[in-house]
Scaffold this active site. Structure first.
Site, PDB file in Angstrom:
ATOM      1  N   HIS A  18      -9.655 -52.046   4.873  1.00 24.15           N
ATOM      2  CA  HIS A  18     -10.605 -52.802   5.690  1.00 24.15           C
ATOM      3  C   HIS A  18     -10.648 -54.277   5.244  1.00 24.15           C
ATOM      4  O   HIS A  18     -10.697 -55.182   6.063  1.00 24.15           O
ATOM      5  CB  HIS A  18     -12.031 -52.241   5.539  1.00 24.15           C
ATOM      6  CG  HIS A  18     -12.235 -50.876   6.115  1.00 24.15           C
ATOM      7  ND1 HIS A  18     -12.843 -49.859   5.406  1.00 24.15           N
ATOM      8  CD2 HIS A  18     -11.958 -50.352   7.334  1.00 24.15           C
ATOM      9  CE1 HIS A  18     -12.929 -48.783   6.167  1.00 24.15           C
ATOM     10  NE2 HIS A  18     -12.397 -49.043   7.343  1.00 24.15           N
ATOM     11  N   LYS A  42     -20.374 -40.073  13.592  1.00 24.72           N
ATOM     12  CA  LYS A  42     -20.010 -39.585  12.255  1.00 24.72           C
ATOM     13  C   LYS A  42     -21.295 -39.528  11.439  1.00 24.72           C
ATOM     14  O   LYS A  42     -22.209 -40.297  11.679  1.00 24.72           O
ATOM     15  CB  LYS A  42     -19.039 -40.555  11.581  1.00 24.72           C
ATOM     16  CG  LYS A  42     -17.758 -40.771  12.364  1.00 24.72           C
ATOM     17  CD  LYS A  42     -16.884 -41.793  11.656  1.00 24.72           C
ATOM     18  CE  LYS A  42     -15.579 -42.000  12.424  1.00 24.72           C
ATOM     19  NZ  LYS A  42     -14.742 -43.057  11.840  1.00 24.72           N
ATOM     20  N   ARG A  91      -3.253 -48.262  11.971  1.00 31.95           N
ATOM     21  CA  ARG A  91      -2.376 -47.690  10.949  1.00 31.95           C
ATOM     22  C   ARG A  91      -1.227 -46.978  11.652  1.00 31.95           C
ATOM     23  O   ARG A  91      -0.441 -47.603  12.321  1.00 31.95           O
ATOM     24  CB  ARG A  91      -3.164 -46.762  10.018  1.00 31.95           C
ATOM     25  CG  ARG A  91      -4.049 -47.518   9.051  1.00 31.95           C
ATOM     26  CD  ARG A  91      -5.127 -46.655   8.469  1.00 31.95           C
ATOM     27  NE  ARG A  91      -6.032 -46.190   9.513  1.00 31.95           N
ATOM     28  CZ  ARG A  91      -7.162 -45.538   9.299  1.00 31.95           C
ATOM     29  NH1 ARG A  91      -7.506 -45.217   8.089  1.00 31.95           N
ATOM     30  NH2 ARG A  91      -7.934 -45.180  10.305  1.00 31.95           N
ATOM     31  N   SER A 129     -11.252 -44.213   4.932  1.00 26.71           N
ATOM     32  CA  SER A 129     -12.543 -43.909   4.297  1.00 26.71           C
ATOM     33  C   SER A 129     -12.675 -42.412   4.049  1.00 26.71           C
ATOM     34  O   SER A 129     -13.226 -41.998   3.024  1.00 26.71           O
ATOM     35  CB  SER A 129     -13.703 -44.386   5.184  1.00 26.71           C
ATOM     36  OG  SER A 129     -13.708 -45.790   5.273  1.00 26.71           O
TER      37      SER A 129
HETATM   38  P1  ADP Z   1     -14.697 -46.294  12.925  1.00 26.62           P
HETATM   39  O1  ADP Z   1     -15.690 -45.279  12.524  1.00 26.62           O
HETATM   40  O2  ADP Z   1     -15.192 -47.246  13.979  1.00 26.62           O
HETATM   41  O3  ADP Z   1     -13.312 -45.777  13.233  1.00 26.62           O
HETATM   42  P2  ADP Z   1     -13.815 -47.199  10.307  1.00 26.62           P
HETATM   43  O4  ADP Z   1     -14.749 -47.811   9.345  1.00 26.62           O
HETATM   44  O5  ADP Z   1     -13.257 -45.873   9.972  1.00 26.62           O
HETATM   45  O6  ADP Z   1     -14.599 -47.232  11.661  1.00 26.62           O
HETATM   46  O7  ADP Z   1     -12.602 -48.194  10.605  1.00 26.62           O
HETATM   47  C1  ADP Z   1     -12.810 -49.435  11.208  1.00 26.62           C
HETATM   48  C2  ADP Z   1     -11.479 -50.019  11.664  1.00 26.62           C
HETATM   49  O8  ADP Z   1     -10.646 -50.293  10.547  1.00 26.62           O
HETATM   50  C3  ADP Z   1     -10.649 -49.122  12.572  1.00 26.62           C
HETATM   51  O9  ADP Z   1     -10.018 -49.920  13.558  1.00 26.62           O
HETATM   52  C4  ADP Z   1      -9.630 -48.513  11.653  1.00 26.62           C
HETATM   53  O10 ADP Z   1      -8.446 -48.163  12.343  1.00 26.62           O
HETATM   54  C5  ADP Z   1      -9.383 -49.684  10.719  1.00 26.62           C
HETATM   55  N1  ADP Z   1      -8.871 -49.253   9.413  1.00 26.62           N
HETATM   56  C6  ADP Z   1      -9.353 -48.298   8.601  1.00 26.62           C
HETATM   57  N2  ADP Z   1      -8.613 -48.173   7.480  1.00 26.62           N
HETATM   58  C7  ADP Z   1      -7.616 -49.089   7.588  1.00 26.62           C
HETATM   59  C8  ADP Z   1      -6.490 -49.448   6.770  1.00 26.62           C
HETATM   60  N3  ADP Z   1      -6.235 -48.811   5.624  1.00 26.62           N
HETATM   61  N4  ADP Z   1      -5.685 -50.437   7.192  1.00 26.62           N
HETATM   62  C9  ADP Z   1      -5.933 -51.055   8.382  1.00 26.62           C
HETATM   63  N5  ADP Z   1      -6.943 -50.751   9.207  1.00 26.62           N
HETATM   64  C10 ADP Z   1      -7.784 -49.790   8.830  1.00 26.62           C
END
Ligand code: ADP
Length: 160
Positions: A18, A42, A91, A129
């Site tokens: 992130h 979630k 990803r 996450s």
């Molecule tokens: P959500 O619950 O909205 O999916 P997340 O917090 O899981 O939110 O992720 C937010 C954004 O960050 C999403 O677009 C996700 O694809 C991206 N993301 C999560 N992990 C990574 C990573 N390791 N590299 C690049 N983008 C990521």
């Protein structure tokens, strides 16, 4: 004219993946709001306050990123903030279907906002996450995946 973007997510917790996306977005846009979702389908393990505070600490050295929380419809929040675009990280192909759907729905709701996808850096491709939470639950080493303050917060969560 200054261009603002919103990078929304649950950030439960914020990972190095992130942070990489937030920093790269900050180099493209004048201002980036990293927007932590309050209302989410979630069930986060960390409270909204904890998720916001960890993201603030981890991104404190990036002046044009501001960490905020939001509730309700994301498009309304983004328009309120004067944003032009959403930033999302991509990803593997597994992200693609969901992300395209989300972008399509947001575009339908608010055509003034674009979704900009930033490709994950290869070293963070596999970080999520959910993986981080699972490793924390099993008391594994999190050093390569999250900032030390996040690691500490997850240790504290484990002891609750
Ligand atoms: P959500 O619950 O909205 O999916 P997340 O917090 O899981 O939110 O992720 C937010 C954004 O960050 C999403 O677009 C996700 O694809 C991206 N993301 C999560 N992990 C990574 C990573 N390791 N590299 C690049 N983008 C990521």
């Amino acid at each position: 004219m200054a261009v603002t973007a919103v990078y929304p997510g649950t950030f439960d917790p914020i990972t190095n993946g992130h942070v990489d996306i937030a920093k790269r977005a900050a180099s493209m846009f004048d201002r980036v709001y990293l927007a932590v979702a309050e209302d989410t389908a979630k069930q986060p393990i960390l409270t909204l306050k904890e998720r916001v505070s960890l993201a603030q600490t981890v991104l404190e050295d990036v002046p044009n990123v501001e960490v905020v929380s939001f509730s309700g419809l994301l498009v309304n929040f983004a328009i309120e903030k004067g944003a032009r675009a959403f930033v999302r990280g991509l990803r593997a192909v597994t992200d693609f279907e969901y992300e395209m759907q989300l972008a399509g729905v947001n575009r339908e709701l608010e055509p003034r906002l674009e979704t900009v996808f930033i490709a994950a850096s290869h070293e963070y491709q596999f970080i999520s996450s959910s993986m981080v939470r699972e490793i924390a639950r099993l008391d594994g080493a999190l050093g390569g995946f999250v900032h030390p303050v996040v690691e500490d917060a997850l240790k504290e969560w484990r002891s609750r």
